[in-house]
Design a protein around this motif. Sequence first.
Motif, mmCIF file in Angstrom:
data_model
loop_
_atom_site.group_PDB
_atom_site.id
_atom_site.type_symbol
_atom_site.label_atom_id
_atom_site.label_comp_id
_atom_site.label_asym_id
_atom_site.label_seq_id
_atom_site.Cartn_x
_atom_site.Cartn_y
_atom_site.Cartn_z
ATOM 1 N N PRO A 109 0.799 -1.224 0.000
ATOM 2 C CA PRO A 109 0.000 0.000 0.000
ATOM 3 C C PRO A 109 0.833 1.277 0.000
ATOM 4 O O PRO A 109 0.325 2.344 -0.326
ATOM 5 C CB PRO A 109 -0.818 -0.111 1.296
ATOM 6 N N ASP A 110 2.098 1.185 0.347
ATOM 7 C CA ASP A 110 2.945 2.380 0.405
ATOM 8 C C ASP A 110 3.599 2.704 -0.928
ATOM 9 O O ASP A 110 4.248 3.737 -1.063
ATOM 10 C CB ASP A 110 4.020 2.213 1.481
ATOM 11 N N SER A 111 3.425 1.845 -1.898
ATOM 12 C CA SER A 111 4.032 2.044 -3.208
ATOM 13 C C SER A 111 3.258 3.095 -3.999
ATOM 14 O O SER A 111 2.031 3.053 -4.080
ATOM 15 C CB SER A 111 4.024 0.721 -3.976
ATOM 16 N N VAL A 112 3.986 4.012 -4.597
ATOM 17 C CA VAL A 112 3.366 5.018 -5.461
ATOM 18 C C VAL A 112 2.684 4.322 -6.639
ATOM 19 O O VAL A 112 1.574 4.691 -7.034
ATOM 20 C CB VAL A 112 4.418 6.033 -5.953
ATOM 21 N N ALA A 113 3.341 3.302 -7.180
ATOM 22 C CA ALA A 113 2.763 2.560 -8.303
ATOM 23 C C ALA A 113 1.444 1.904 -7.892
ATOM 24 O O ALA A 113 0.468 1.925 -8.647
ATOM 25 C CB ALA A 113 3.753 1.517 -8.805
ATOM 26 N N ALA A 114 1.415 1.325 -6.692
ATOM 27 C CA ALA A 114 0.187 0.688 -6.210
ATOM 28 C C ALA A 114 -0.931 1.713 -6.072
ATOM 29 O O ALA A 114 -2.066 1.463 -6.490
ATOM 30 C CB ALA A 114 0.439 -0.013 -4.876
ATOM 31 N N ARG A 115 -0.618 2.855 -5.489
ATOM 32 C CA ARG A 115 -1.649 3.887 -5.328
ATOM 33 C C ARG A 115 -2.189 4.342 -6.678
ATOM 34 O O ARG A 115 -3.395 4.552 -6.835
ATOM 35 C CB ARG A 115 -1.100 5.062 -4.524
ATOM 36 N N GLU A 116 -1.314 4.468 -7.658
ATOM 37 C CA GLU A 116 -1.750 4.874 -8.996
ATOM 38 C C GLU A 116 -2.652 3.807 -9.607
ATOM 39 O O GLU A 116 -3.708 4.109 -10.167
ATOM 40 C CB GLU A 116 -0.541 5.134 -9.894
ATOM 41 N N MET A 117 -2.254 2.541 -9.508
ATOM 42 C CA MET A 117 -3.080 1.459 -10.053
ATOM 43 C C MET A 117 -4.423 1.391 -9.352
ATOM 44 O O MET A 117 -5.464 1.206 -9.996
ATOM 45 C CB MET A 117 -2.346 0.127 -9.942
ATOM 46 N N SER A 119 -6.016 3.773 -7.935
ATOM 47 C CA SER A 119 -6.852 4.929 -8.286
ATOM 48 C C SER A 119 -7.577 4.719 -9.612
ATOM 49 O O SER A 119 -8.582 5.365 -9.874
ATOM 50 C CB SER A 119 -6.004 6.205 -8.345
ATOM 51 N N ARG A 120 -7.085 3.814 -10.427
ATOM 52 C CA ARG A 120 -7.697 3.548 -11.732
ATOM 53 C C ARG A 120 -8.729 2.431 -11.705
ATOM 54 O O ARG A 120 -9.398 2.178 -12.704
ATOM 55 C CB ARG A 120 -6.615 3.221 -12.753
ATOM 56 N N ARG A 127 -15.306 2.168 -1.229
ATOM 57 C CA ARG A 127 -13.916 2.531 -1.542
ATOM 58 C C ARG A 127 -13.908 3.397 -2.776
ATOM 59 O O ARG A 127 -14.714 3.216 -3.683
ATOM 60 C CB ARG A 127 -13.086 1.285 -1.817
ATOM 61 N N PRO A 128 -12.955 4.320 -2.843
ATOM 62 C CA PRO A 128 -12.866 5.154 -4.054
ATOM 63 C C PRO A 128 -12.440 4.346 -5.255
ATOM 64 O O PRO A 128 -11.910 3.297 -5.179
ATOM 65 C CB PRO A 128 -11.818 6.190 -3.696
#
Length: 128
Positions: A109-117, A119-120, A127-128
């Motif tokens: 969950p702390d990965s920027v890549a994970a957050r980007e994925m 969010s899509r 959940r958003p």
Amino acid sequence: MPSNVEPLLEPGMALDRIAAWRDDIDALVTRTRAMSDRLSVLRVTTRDPRRLVEVTIDSQGALMDIRFGPDVARHDPDVLARTVMSTLRDARRQAAEQTRRIILDSIGPDSVAAREMLSRLPSVEGRP
């Protein structure tokens, strides 16, 4: 080492830091490949409560298969159409949740890549 030397400018420390970054990147690549492999084979099959329709989708929500139960001819086409669409929505919600778990399990969950994925992904109940 003198205290006024920037750690990244000291050759030994800089090489250690670069090696650590490389190791982190290699580990992320390995986890990302594993995630991609898991997502490529993800299939979700869902059936409506009356067992009129069963749909199978992939991780992207694309319809892979649709099957109709033996009682389908006894139902109005509009009812059948709504049942197909509702069952497909349920399957897509399940696929989004499973995709979310695979991403979080794989790269965290702390990965920027994970957050980007994440969010899509389509919204999953609450959940958003």
